[in-house]
Scaffold this motif. Sequence first.
Motif, PDB file in Angstrom:
ATOM      1  N   PRO A 103       0.828  -1.221   0.000  1.00  0.00           N
ATOM      2  CA  PRO A 103       0.000   0.000   0.000  1.00  0.00           C
ATOM      3  C   PRO A 103       0.850   1.253   0.000  1.00  0.00           C
ATOM      4  O   PRO A 103       1.842   1.355   0.705  1.00  0.00           O
ATOM      5  CB  PRO A 103      -0.813  -0.135   1.304  1.00  0.00           C
ATOM      6  CG  PRO A 103      -0.017  -1.054   2.161  1.00  0.00           C
ATOM      7  CD  PRO A 103       0.697  -1.999   1.245  1.00  0.00           C
ATOM      8  N   LYS A 104       0.446   2.206  -0.822  1.00  0.00           N
ATOM      9  CA  LYS A 104       1.105   3.503  -0.916  1.00  0.00           C
ATOM     10  C   LYS A 104       0.062   4.596  -0.741  1.00  0.00           C
ATOM     11  O   LYS A 104      -1.141   4.340  -0.871  1.00  0.00           O
ATOM     12  CB  LYS A 104       1.820   3.643  -2.261  1.00  0.00           C
ATOM     13  CG  LYS A 104       2.810   2.530  -2.547  1.00  0.00           C
ATOM     14  CD  LYS A 104       3.337   2.617  -3.969  1.00  0.00           C
ATOM     15  CE  LYS A 104       4.163   1.393  -4.327  1.00  0.00           C
ATOM     16  NZ  LYS A 104       4.598   1.413  -5.746  1.00  0.00           N
ATOM     17  N   SER A 105       0.515   5.788  -0.459  1.00  0.00           N
ATOM     18  CA  SER A 105      -0.428   6.837  -0.080  1.00  0.00           C
ATOM     19  C   SER A 105      -0.040   8.174  -0.685  1.00  0.00           C
ATOM     20  O   SER A 105       1.119   8.421  -1.016  1.00  0.00           O
ATOM     21  CB  SER A 105      -0.508   6.960   1.447  1.00  0.00           C
ATOM     22  OG  SER A 105       0.754   7.314   1.982  1.00  0.00           O
ATOM     23  N   PHE A 106      -1.055   9.035  -0.792  1.00  0.00           N
ATOM     24  CA  PHE A 106      -0.912  10.451  -1.096  1.00  0.00           C
ATOM     25  C   PHE A 106      -1.488  11.230   0.083  1.00  0.00           C
ATOM     26  O   PHE A 106      -2.577  10.918   0.573  1.00  0.00           O
ATOM     27  CB  PHE A 106      -1.683  10.835  -2.366  1.00  0.00           C
ATOM     28  CG  PHE A 106      -0.937  10.607  -3.643  1.00  0.00           C
ATOM     29  CD1 PHE A 106       0.437  10.422  -3.663  1.00  0.00           C
ATOM     30  CD2 PHE A 106      -1.620  10.601  -4.852  1.00  0.00           C
ATOM     31  CE1 PHE A 106       1.111  10.211  -4.852  1.00  0.00           C
ATOM     32  CE2 PHE A 106      -0.948  10.405  -6.054  1.00  0.00           C
ATOM     33  CZ  PHE A 106       0.423  10.205  -6.050  1.00  0.00           C
ATOM     34  N   GLY A 150       0.382   2.841  -8.205  1.00  0.00           N
ATOM     35  CA  GLY A 150       0.011   1.892  -7.170  1.00  0.00           C
ATOM     36  C   GLY A 150      -0.422   2.528  -5.872  1.00  0.00           C
ATOM     37  O   GLY A 150      -0.373   1.887  -4.817  1.00  0.00           O
ATOM     38  N   VAL A 151      -0.871   3.780  -5.903  1.00  0.00           N
ATOM     39  CA  VAL A 151      -1.325   4.469  -4.690  1.00  0.00           C
ATOM     40  C   VAL A 151      -2.707   3.955  -4.320  1.00  0.00           C
ATOM     41  O   VAL A 151      -3.623   3.940  -5.144  1.00  0.00           O
ATOM     42  CB  VAL A 151      -1.341   5.986  -4.904  1.00  0.00           C
ATOM     43  CG1 VAL A 151      -1.917   6.704  -3.687  1.00  0.00           C
ATOM     44  CG2 VAL A 151       0.057   6.492  -5.186  1.00  0.00           C
ATOM     45  N   SER A 201      -8.511   4.485  -2.484  1.00  0.00           N
ATOM     46  CA  SER A 201      -8.570   4.739  -3.914  1.00  0.00           C
ATOM     47  C   SER A 201      -8.652   3.407  -4.674  1.00  0.00           C
ATOM     48  O   SER A 201      -8.015   2.428  -4.282  1.00  0.00           O
ATOM     49  CB  SER A 201      -7.322   5.514  -4.345  1.00  0.00           C
ATOM     50  OG  SER A 201      -7.295   5.720  -5.737  1.00  0.00           O
ATOM     51  N   PRO A 202      -9.460   3.339  -5.750  1.00  0.00           N
ATOM     52  CA  PRO A 202     -10.202   4.433  -6.374  1.00  0.00           C
ATOM     53  C   PRO A 202     -11.690   4.452  -6.055  1.00  0.00           C
ATOM     54  O   PRO A 202     -12.397   5.342  -6.524  1.00  0.00           O
ATOM     55  CB  PRO A 202      -9.992   4.140  -7.855  1.00  0.00           C
ATOM     56  CG  PRO A 202      -9.966   2.643  -7.929  1.00  0.00           C
ATOM     57  CD  PRO A 202      -9.356   2.158  -6.641  1.00  0.00           C
ATOM     58  N   LEU A 242     -15.485   7.289  -3.047  1.00  0.00           N
ATOM     59  CA  LEU A 242     -14.336   8.159  -2.843  1.00  0.00           C
ATOM     60  C   LEU A 242     -14.836   9.600  -2.742  1.00  0.00           C
ATOM     61  O   LEU A 242     -15.077  10.261  -3.757  1.00  0.00           O
ATOM     62  CB  LEU A 242     -13.340   8.004  -3.990  1.00  0.00           C
ATOM     63  CG  LEU A 242     -12.065   8.841  -3.903  1.00  0.00           C
ATOM     64  CD1 LEU A 242     -11.272   8.500  -2.648  1.00  0.00           C
ATOM     65  CD2 LEU A 242     -11.199   8.644  -5.134  1.00  0.00           C
ATOM     66  N   CYS A 243     -15.012  10.068  -1.511  1.00  0.00           N
ATOM     67  CA  CYS A 243     -15.529  11.415  -1.231  1.00  0.00           C
ATOM     68  C   CYS A 243     -16.890  11.639  -1.885  1.00  0.00           C
ATOM     69  O   CYS A 243     -17.252  12.769  -2.236  1.00  0.00           O
ATOM     70  CB  CYS A 243     -14.553  12.494  -1.675  1.00  0.00           C
ATOM     71  SG  CYS A 243     -12.938  12.385  -0.873  1.00  0.00           S
ATOM     72  N   SER A 244     -17.644  10.577  -2.073  1.00  0.00           N
ATOM     73  CA  SER A 244     -18.972  10.663  -2.679  1.00  0.00           C
ATOM     74  C   SER A 244     -19.708   9.364  -2.369  1.00  0.00           C
ATOM     75  O   SER A 244     -19.185   8.483  -1.693  1.00  0.00           O
ATOM     76  CB  SER A 244     -18.876  10.900  -4.194  1.00  0.00           C
ATOM     77  OG  SER A 244     -18.202   9.822  -4.809  1.00  0.00           O
ATOM     78  N   GLY A 245     -20.933   9.256  -2.877  1.00  0.00           N
ATOM     79  CA  GLY A 245     -21.705   8.029  -2.689  1.00  0.00           C
ATOM     80  C   GLY A 245     -22.630   8.099  -1.494  1.00  0.00           C
ATOM     81  O   GLY A 245     -22.859   9.166  -0.897  1.00  0.00           O
ATOM     82  N   ASP A 246     -23.191   6.947  -1.124  1.00  0.00           N
ATOM     83  CA  ASP A 246     -24.142   6.869  -0.019  1.00  0.00           C
ATOM     84  C   ASP A 246     -23.458   7.199   1.302  1.00  0.00           C
ATOM     85  O   ASP A 246     -22.306   6.815   1.546  1.00  0.00           O
ATOM     86  CB  ASP A 246     -24.750   5.466   0.060  1.00  0.00           C
ATOM     87  CG  ASP A 246     -25.549   5.123  -1.188  1.00  0.00           C
ATOM     88  OD1 ASP A 246     -26.004   6.070  -1.870  1.00  0.00           O
ATOM     89  OD2 ASP A 246     -25.692   3.919  -1.488  1.00  0.00           O
TER      90      ASP A 246
END
Length: 382
Positions: free
Chosen positions: A42-45, A94-95, A115-116, A301-305
């Motif tokens: 796992p990688k991150s931003f 690969g983030v 993500s994603p 991702l910052c959206s959805g239910d």
Amino acid sequence: MRQPRSGPGKRRGRGPRIPAATLRKQKAALANVDQITGAKIPKSFVFSRGKLPPTLRHLQQDLRKVMLPYTALNLKEKKRNNLKDFVNVAGPLGVTHFLILSNPKSLPHLRFAKSPQGPTFTFQIEEYSLAADIANSQKRPRCPPGIFQNSPLVVLGGLTGLGNPFRSLVEYFQHMFPAVDPSTVKLATCQRILLLKHDKEKDVIEFRHYSIKLQPVGVSRRIRKLMQNNQVPDLREYKDVSDFVTKAGYGSESEVDDEAAMVNLPSDVDKLNRASRKSAVRLQEIGPRMTMRLVKVEAGLCSGDVLYPWPVEKEVVGKKGTETGEEVGQEDEDDADATDESEDEMESKISYSCRGFRGTDMMPYTTTKALFGYAGTGIGLA
């Protein structure tokens, strides 16, 4: 006399030569795979949305150090960057995890997103301290740069048995860093601890970051320094070497009162901490420190239910959850509806110089420069 080759470009007794480019790709693929689980590392931003005050900018940089070594330490972003830009770049690199800082209505928020496709956990930061503040408050701060060469050990407290949304939150925290096998891990690589503790009374999560230090029990401080520095001490004040050894004593300077902090190491760590003797484990906070309250959970991702607050109470809680989403993620929701932009525009949007992604092998502080080209984005890693 040399024997002639059996064919053009071939050597007798050897197989076909593998191109160097293929070997580099295979080595990079193995470096990005977790040797324990077989999954990708796992990688991150860690980035921000909207304007941030200087203190939150420093907090963002501290969080990037926490996520080392598999993060972009010097990620550079622009105002016109939207969330879709980061998602498009995250794929080829690969983030898998996003940490997004924002400051809506002067209330700092931190979002942990996968993500994603999500989910996204939104926390309101009620209190925080920077790593510099913690170092200034300590008499002897300890934060050697070598401790960031390996991922921290994640310790979760008070989060089990709570059900959703904390059950999915625990799974997210457990997969932020590579898995550790206690039977095969090298103790020298375990130098940091990330503590996430849930306070049931206040319903908040305490975020703490510590460095691990091992000290041999029964060895004075002077002897430890002598072994670590490998330098001959100044003995002009002493008549005999025994005076130098016995002057330091063996009291609280080297001993640990808590027996639970003493362990028998299964293997040698360094010159002082051997498997044949007891060692004391000491934790020293290096920061940052945060007190966070979970305010929202989204399926995407910052959206959805909206999964939390519970959508059962649609008339009361549902409206509040919608208002919270407008405050916290108003910019990102607008970004999600934005159209795809051309490759030339994306090339001018995201640029970063990254010591977190250190070349293709993800090893710390390398001078190797690698260039990943994806869809014309022109992302340069250094």
